[in-house]
Design an enzyme around this catalytic site. Structure first.
Site, PDB file in Angstrom:
ATOM      1  N   ASP A 131       0.638  -1.714  -0.082  1.00 17.03           N
ATOM      2  CA  ASP A 131      -0.093   0.286  -0.254  1.00 17.03           C
ATOM      3  C   ASP A 131       0.817   1.184  -0.324  1.00 17.03           C
ATOM      4  OD1 ASP A 131      -1.242  -2.300   1.030  1.00 17.03           O
ATOM      5  OD2 ASP A 131      -3.271  -1.005   1.957  1.00 17.03           O
ATOM      6  N   HIS A 137      -1.384   4.696  -0.317  1.00 21.89           N
ATOM      7  CA  HIS A 137      -1.717   5.095  -0.200  1.00 21.89           C
ATOM      8  C   HIS A 137      -1.782   6.310  -0.486  1.00 21.89           C
ATOM      9  CE1 HIS A 137      -5.090   2.830   1.350  1.00 21.89           C
ATOM     10  NE2 HIS A 137      -4.704   1.833   2.184  1.00 21.89           N
ATOM     11  N   HIS A 194      -2.469  -4.654   2.314  1.00 19.76           N
ATOM     12  CA  HIS A 194      -3.806  -4.472   3.300  1.00 19.76           C
ATOM     13  C   HIS A 194      -3.947  -4.659   4.098  1.00 19.76           C
ATOM     14  CE1 HIS A 194      -8.364  -4.529   2.325  1.00 19.76           C
ATOM     15  NE2 HIS A 194      -8.347  -5.908   3.479  1.00 19.76           N
ATOM     16  N   ARG A 224     -14.614  -7.289   9.051  1.00 18.04           N
ATOM     17  CA  ARG A 224     -14.610  -5.681   7.732  1.00 18.04           C
ATOM     18  C   ARG A 224     -15.715  -5.834   6.892  1.00 18.04           C
ATOM     19  NH1 ARG A 224      -9.584  -4.251   6.254  1.00 18.04           N
ATOM     20  NH2 ARG A 224      -7.747  -4.773   7.101  1.00 18.04           N
TER      21      ARG A 224
END
Length: 433
Positions: free
Chosen positions: A105, A107, A324, A297
């Site tokens: 990630d 971001h 993740h 989730r």
């Protein structure tokens, strides 16, 4: 494990690359990108982030250039299979060969991505990059980050691979800032740019198999669709959904099933017959055995070390590399290892290892508490001849970051992707608009 620190981090990338700043960026003749063009783009985006308000980005990167870049990359991505098989170049007589760099990630942390590319050695014919999703949201430069990586994909389509993350979706980008970011930067044309990005997101492949021994995907493993789950039920608060499917009826999916899944949906479904994309993007490892619904989730699965062993053994693999989960997510999972150094080895089984990799340092950029996680980030280098022994390289955040406002209410919006309003997800196609 090796460690790197950004040097001269407050200086523009143009200085680091010894370039003359060329703005505005124009689309190259006949649409053929070059390394020089990408260097110019990199320098321009870096300079813009430090010297201009976000709404002035089109003066540096005009609308027509953005549209052509996204469309060109989107056409390439949509032509790739769900699971891309990557065969690195063979070792040559001088002992060189195809290294593979894997990135987790990022971001929207543009400056950290720029540092990572430089630190790892830029993509080239003998250096393959696999980016494991979550390019946008939370960070303030998601659009610039995504466009830069798309440019590398267009330049080297068989050496740069961009996988989809759970944030490359309509729902997440509407909650965690990317949609507002695009609207802020492109004003009246923002919705047009945003829709083109969504269409591009749909084309991002779900996974790779590297050198026939490494599986990479953003979330991880997935169920067999020989079993179709029943409907989920609302809780009283109307947000989190719980599955009525029993864990005992869940079975691990196959790579053949993954290859047949329909990935071109704005938001991967959490019910119905097309659950594999949601599993691949949203699932998490567990210390408990077996497969079970990911109740926290509300989408995807939890899988234990026995499932990692079965998946590795069944497919003759040695590594599973997924992403993740950042420090915010792992802070809430007391049964799992922390990720302060950018990676963890979550499962170590007879056939190999499961690794979680996170490449956004000092994350999230905007945090609603005075005490920051202050995490380091990491990327992985796989070396020939077997590509099965990961080299972890950690790095710190580029500081100081340019001053900019967040594009989402980070004090109110939850940090890790829980309490999802699943019913608001859009499972249709973005179309060609």
């Amino acid at each position: 494990m090796s460690e790197s620190s950004p040097t001269g981090s407050s200086s523009p990338v143009a200085d680091a690359l010894n370039l003359t700043l060329k703005i505005p960026i124009s689309w190259p003749p006949e649409g053929s990108l070059t390394r020089d063009w990408i260097d110019d783009l990199t320098a321009a985006l870096d300079w813009s982030s430090r010297n201009l308000p976000p709404s002035e980005l089109p003066s540096v990167l005009p609308l027509d250039v953005v549209q052509r870049l996204v469309l060109t990359a989107s056409n390439i991505l949509h032509s790739e299979p769900n699971c891309v098989h990557i065969d690195p170049p063979a070792i040559d007589q001088a002992g060189g060969g195809g290294r593979v760099v894997i990135v987790g990630d990022v971001h929207g942390q543009l400056h950290d991505v720029q540092f990572l590319l430089s630190d790892a050695g830029f993509p080239s014919e003998d250096r393959i990059f696999v980016f494991n999703g979550d390019y946008v949201d939370r960070g303030a430069w998601g659009l610039e980050t995504f466009l830069l990586l798309l440019a590398w994909k267009v330049l080297l389509p068989h050496r740069v691979f961009l996988l989809r993350g759970n944030h490359e979706s309509k729902y997440c980008t509407s909650v965690y800032g990317f949609e507002k970011e695009v609207m802020t930067k492109f004003g009246n044309h923002g919705q047009q740019v945003y829709r083109k990005c969504l269409r591009c997101f749909e084309g991002l492949p779900l996974a790779t198999i590297i050198a026939s021994c490494v599986y990479t995907a953003h979330g991880g493993l997935f169920r067999s669709m020989a079993v179709v789950p029943s409907k989920r039920l609302k809780e009283k608060k109307g947000r989190k959904m719980k599955s009525t499917l029993k864990s005992s009826s869940l079975k691990l999916g196959t790579l053949e099933e993954l290859s047949k899944a329909r990935r071109t949906v704005l938001d991967p479904p959490w019910e119905g017959s097309n659950l594999i994309p949601g599993d691949v993007l949203w699932s998490d490892p567990s210390s408990s055995l077996g497969l079970s619904p990911n109740e926290e989730r509300g989408i995807g699965l939890l899988w234990g070390p026995d499932c990692s062993e079965r998946f590795l053994s069944n497919n003759h693999l040695k590594l599973i590399i997924r992403s993740h989960e950042g420090p915010d997510a792992r802070d809430k999972r007391h049964d799992q290892k922390g990720i302060q150094d950018g990676y963890t080895i979550d499962h170590e089984v007879d056939s190999g290892k499961l690794i979680t990799l996170f490449s956004a340092p000092d994350y999230p950029q905007f945090q609603g508490t005075d005490e920051r996680y202050g995490n380091r980030a990491a990327y992985i280098v796989l070396h020939p001849p077997d590509f099965a022994t990961p080299e972890f390289r950690t790095f710190e955040a580029v500081k100081p970051r340019p001053q900019v406002n967040a594009y989402y209410n980070f004090k109110e919006v939850i940090d890790s992707d829980e309490e999802l309003d699943l019913e608001s997800m859009d499972h249709s196609s973005a179309g060609s608009s």
